[in-house]
Design a protein around this motif. Sequence first.
Motif, PDB file in Angstrom:
ATOM      1  N   LEU A 109       0.826  -1.211   0.000  1.00 38.36           N
ATOM      2  CA  LEU A 109       0.000   0.000   0.000  1.00 38.36           C
ATOM      3  C   LEU A 109       0.858   1.258   0.000  1.00 38.36           C
ATOM      4  N   ALA A 110       1.958   1.226   0.725  1.00 38.94           N
ATOM      5  CA  ALA A 110       2.854   2.383   0.747  1.00 38.94           C
ATOM      6  C   ALA A 110       3.451   2.632  -0.643  1.00 38.94           C
ATOM      7  N   LYS A 111       3.828   1.554  -1.312  1.00 41.35           N
ATOM      8  CA  LYS A 111       4.367   1.675  -2.675  1.00 41.35           C
ATOM      9  C   LYS A 111       3.318   2.256  -3.612  1.00 41.35           C
ATOM     10  N   TRP A 112       2.076   1.805  -3.453  1.00 39.71           N
ATOM     11  CA  TRP A 112       0.993   2.315  -4.302  1.00 39.71           C
ATOM     12  C   TRP A 112       0.743   3.796  -4.041  1.00 39.71           C
ATOM     13  N   GLU A 113       0.734   4.192  -2.779  1.00 40.33           N
ATOM     14  CA  GLU A 113       0.489   5.598  -2.442  1.00 40.33           C
ATOM     15  C   GLU A 113       1.569   6.493  -3.029  1.00 40.33           C
TER      16      GLU A 113
ATOM     17  N   ALA B 205       3.243   5.824  -5.779  1.00 42.19           N
ATOM     18  CA  ALA B 205       2.992   5.867  -7.223  1.00 42.19           C
ATOM     19  C   ALA B 205       1.836   6.807  -7.551  1.00 42.19           C
ATOM     20  N   VAL B 206       0.820   6.849  -6.698  1.00 42.77           N
ATOM     21  CA  VAL B 206      -0.307   7.762  -6.907  1.00 42.77           C
ATOM     22  C   VAL B 206       0.161   9.211  -6.833  1.00 42.77           C
ATOM     23  N   ALA B 207       0.979   9.517  -5.830  1.00 41.72           N
ATOM     24  CA  ALA B 207       1.475  10.888  -5.678  1.00 41.72           C
ATOM     25  C   ALA B 207       2.308  11.311  -6.889  1.00 41.72           C
ATOM     26  N   LYS B 208       3.153  10.411  -7.397  1.00 44.93           N
ATOM     27  CA  LYS B 208       3.965  10.722  -8.573  1.00 44.93           C
ATOM     28  C   LYS B 208       3.088  10.930  -9.808  1.00 44.93           C
ATOM     29  N   ALA B 209       2.066  10.103  -9.954  1.00 46.99           N
ATOM     30  CA  ALA B 209       1.181  10.228 -11.108  1.00 46.99           C
ATOM     31  C   ALA B 209       0.442  11.558 -11.087  1.00 46.99           C
ATOM     32  N   LYS B 210      -0.050  11.932  -9.907  1.00 44.01           N
ATOM     33  CA  LYS B 210      -0.753  13.213  -9.796  1.00 44.01           C
ATOM     34  C   LYS B 210       0.169  14.376 -10.105  1.00 44.01           C
TER      35      LYS B 210
ATOM     36  N   PRO C 167      -2.451   4.876 -10.705  1.00 43.06           N
ATOM     37  CA  PRO C 167      -2.573   3.416 -10.824  1.00 43.06           C
ATOM     38  C   PRO C 167      -3.675   2.898  -9.902  1.00 43.06           C
ATOM     39  N   LYS C 168      -4.204   1.734 -10.250  1.00 41.24           N
ATOM     40  CA  LYS C 168      -5.248   1.139  -9.424  1.00 41.24           C
ATOM     41  C   LYS C 168      -4.666   0.659  -8.099  1.00 41.24           C
ATOM     42  N   ARG C 169      -5.498   0.685  -7.100  1.00 45.70           N
ATOM     43  CA  ARG C 169      -5.077   0.196  -5.785  1.00 45.70           C
ATOM     44  C   ARG C 169      -4.767  -1.294  -5.882  1.00 45.70           C
ATOM     45  N   PRO C 170      -3.671  -1.744  -5.335  1.00 40.63           N
ATOM     46  CA  PRO C 170      -3.312  -3.166  -5.448  1.00 40.63           C
ATOM     47  C   PRO C 170      -4.279  -4.035  -4.654  1.00 40.63           C
ATOM     48  N   ARG C 171      -4.469  -5.247  -5.138  1.00 37.03           N
ATOM     49  CA  ARG C 171      -5.291  -6.206  -4.414  1.00 37.03           C
ATOM     50  C   ARG C 171      -4.394  -6.895  -3.396  1.00 37.03           C
ATOM     51  N   VAL C 172      -4.508  -6.451  -2.176  1.00 38.54           N
ATOM     52  CA  VAL C 172      -3.666  -6.975  -1.104  1.00 38.54           C
ATOM     53  C   VAL C 172      -4.415  -8.098  -0.402  1.00 38.54           C
TER      54      VAL C 172
END
Length: 517
Positions: free
Chosen positions: A250-254, A256-261, A268-273
Amino acid sequence: MLTGSALLLLGAAALHAEVALPSHFSDHMVLQREMKVPIWGTAGPGETVTVEFAGQRRSAQAGPDGKWRVTLEPMPASSEGRPMTVTGSGSKSSVQFADVLVGEVWLCSGQSNTEFTMSRTERFYFCGVTNEAEEVAAANHPAIRMFTSDSARSYEPRSNIPGCAWQVCTPESVREFSAVGYFFARGLLQELKVPVGILTLTYGASTAQAWIRREALASSPRLRPMLEQFDADVKASQTATNQSARAAALAKWETAVAKAKAAGKKAPKRPRVFDPAQDQHSPTVMFNGVVAPVIPYAIRGVLWYQGESITTGGVALYPLLQTTLIQDWRQLWGEGDFPFYVCQLAAYKAPATDPNSPGNLPATREAQATVLRLPNTGMAVTIDIGDASSVHPRNKQDVGRRLLRIALAQAYGRPVEYSGPVFDSMQVEGGAIRLRFTHVDGGLVARGGPLQQFAIAGADKKFVWANAAIVGKDVVVSSPQVPEPAVVRYAWADNPEGCNLYNAQGLPAAPFRTDGP
């Protein structure tokens, strides 16, 4: 340490907690006509709560847990928006709801084809009905209201669905309405001339077991193992190792979201954890998340469009799951055998070419059809309005109309045909088989040409495409390749393109096989 005065103050604060109600009690709600209507919520323990609506005044005392419930007596339909006031005695706190109507309330549930919205949006990219622009522009129906739940899954039953509320149907709001729910409501409004409320509780790809409460699954020897496996998976997911892995993902995804914005790109879509309690395929999680909070909101019945995503036990287990769900919901609501209408799977995938390779959807449709063994049930057949390229066909208008026919006939006593031809019996006549059907008043119809998608076989069950013709109210099937016929199948394929047996009311025959289980 708290002084005696402080303790008294805390006790008084608890006693005089603010009156609160779950989110499905909101402005613009629709209450069920001609039935007792439960209203419930929380307040300070021991506090008397009074509900006032449409000339009625009902009171109840909150229990030690702060929960209270009153029941309004049956009311006639009313299109006049009226206020409802809920007042607590101790704190004199009150909640007022505006524009409350009384009419017909239906619960619309299932997976993505129920969730399928009128318009395509960023959230619902696969949605958007046939003739979307025209349908949306014309959707100005203030007497239609829809409550749409969130998609929360939960290990324990929730008491509320926060952040949700009833919405009045306008061209703006209808865009995110369930399309099937809307078209059903629109037809019902036109026919009955009373307000219509739809409680939409859905989640894409959810299984039937996800919508059944723990106690019902545990009471069945055949269903209990999936519940036990779920509990074991939940326990395993709570280990430190798994928790650490989830947090890292989740931290990695967050990040990536900040960089994309920052780059102006799509996030990117939230990972299925791995968290079984957040998996819509897991037992009980959808019931706990969105069904438990609305019980026992007064409803006329349920519309069910898919929940058979088969992941555990195979299709053979689906009839039991379907029956368990329906019987348990009816018990929990306490309204008797309320109407429960399902939508059978539409045609999908490549058109059938080999009658001996039907795919897996026919067995699922057959499993769905077992719902008709239960009282006060119906099934909308959609075999002719599917989409070979998409599991989400856009023609939701006809789905809504077919559900409406069932409701008008069964729930409201209207003299309308609600089903297409249903296979009843067969008789071998020399080198042919005669098929008899129910729901054929007015006769059978071969729409658009000779009958198609009939297959015939002998005792060896090696099927060939057959010649089929309507003879009176029967269908006679034969093939020169099968001189001693024993079995017939109709529309028995993932996509039986061209299946065209209807009755005079324009309703399609349900797929069937005479060699059924």
